[in-house]
Design a protein around this motif. Sequence first.
Motif, PDB file in Angstrom:
ATOM      1  N   LEU A  14    -140.649  16.879  -2.177  1.00  0.00           N
ATOM      2  CA  LEU A  14    -139.290  17.056  -2.190  1.00  0.00           C
ATOM      3  C   LEU A  14    -138.446  15.988  -3.060  1.00  0.00           C
ATOM      4  CD1 LEU A  14    -136.339  18.503  -1.044  1.00  0.00           C
ATOM      5  CD2 LEU A  14    -136.592  17.077   0.704  1.00  0.00           C
ATOM      6  N   VAL A 104    -132.166  13.388   2.778  1.00  0.00           N
ATOM      7  CA  VAL A 104    -133.287  13.607   1.829  1.00  0.00           C
ATOM      8  C   VAL A 104    -134.327  12.692   2.280  1.00  0.00           C
ATOM      9  CG1 VAL A 104    -133.939  13.554  -0.075  1.00  0.00           C
ATOM     10  CG2 VAL A 104    -131.782  14.401   0.111  1.00  0.00           C
ATOM     11  N   GLY A 109    -138.174  13.017   1.262  1.00  0.00           N
ATOM     12  CA  GLY A 109    -137.717  13.385   0.062  1.00  0.00           C
ATOM     13  C   GLY A 109    -137.367  12.190  -0.755  1.00  0.00           C
ATOM     14  N   ARG A 155    -136.012  19.680  -6.939  1.00  0.00           N
ATOM     15  CA  ARG A 155    -135.718  21.081  -6.473  1.00  0.00           C
ATOM     16  C   ARG A 155    -134.468  21.500  -5.961  1.00  0.00           C
ATOM     17  NH1 ARG A 155    -140.061  20.809  -1.538  1.00  0.00           N
ATOM     18  NH2 ARG A 155    -138.746  22.706  -1.020  1.00  0.00           N
ATOM     19  N   LEU A 211    -135.035  23.761   4.124  1.00  0.00           N
ATOM     20  CA  LEU A 211    -136.527  23.390   3.933  1.00  0.00           C
ATOM     21  C   LEU A 211    -137.167  24.409   5.099  1.00  0.00           C
ATOM     22  CD1 LEU A 211    -136.001  19.513   4.096  1.00  0.00           C
ATOM     23  CD2 LEU A 211    -136.646  21.137   2.234  1.00  0.00           C
TER      24      LEU A 211
END
Length: 215
Positions: A14, A104, A109, A155, A211
């Motif tokens: 991620l 995140v 990520g 992404r 997610l």
Amino acid sequence: MTPLTPLPPLVPPLAVGFDLDMTLIDSRPGIARAYGILAEETGTEIDTDLVVSRLGPPVEIEMANWFPPEDVQLMSDRYRKLYAEYGVAGVTPLPGAREALAAVHAAGGRTVVVTGKFTPNARLNLEALDMRVDALHGDVFAAGKAEALRAEGVRVYVGDHLGDVEGAREADAFPVAVTTGPYDAESLRAAGAGVVLTDLTAFPAWLTGYLAAPC
């Protein structure tokens, strides 16, 4: 011989990208101050309220509204120096910005800032606000952001400008838009935003759902 069990498809790590001005930070006071000083230095009338109402494109594009073509680069360079000296202190995080970055990281990520802002000044803003990001790319706008987004494996890209949506789509990243900048939700959706949030306070919950959705 026991047949091999097929491996599940690989999901790339991620990485979420964010624009800076009017997405993560409210830089309007600092930008207005730097333009105001530039106006005083040059004796040029600059409508700073108008300037900060349309942030996003490179400084040179805005500067062309106030100075003749032969002076645009010189004035742009001077503005960037003034901003570094006088503008950084006036910048604040936008609602939910810190929480969005933390969400995140909590998901394992990486956070990547991709902005049209002069890279050294973008770094000054992030450091002054103690906003930790994993990568920073500056001096890129609209479709020009796609190269950095692809290089970082982003992404999802979050921004407030139509150019941010364009950059995300060009890089095949999912475009998330926020209405904290110059465009309303209808305009951002029309440009191709996959989802439009009022501000970043809604981003952690959205990311959790994104997610959890099947690939």
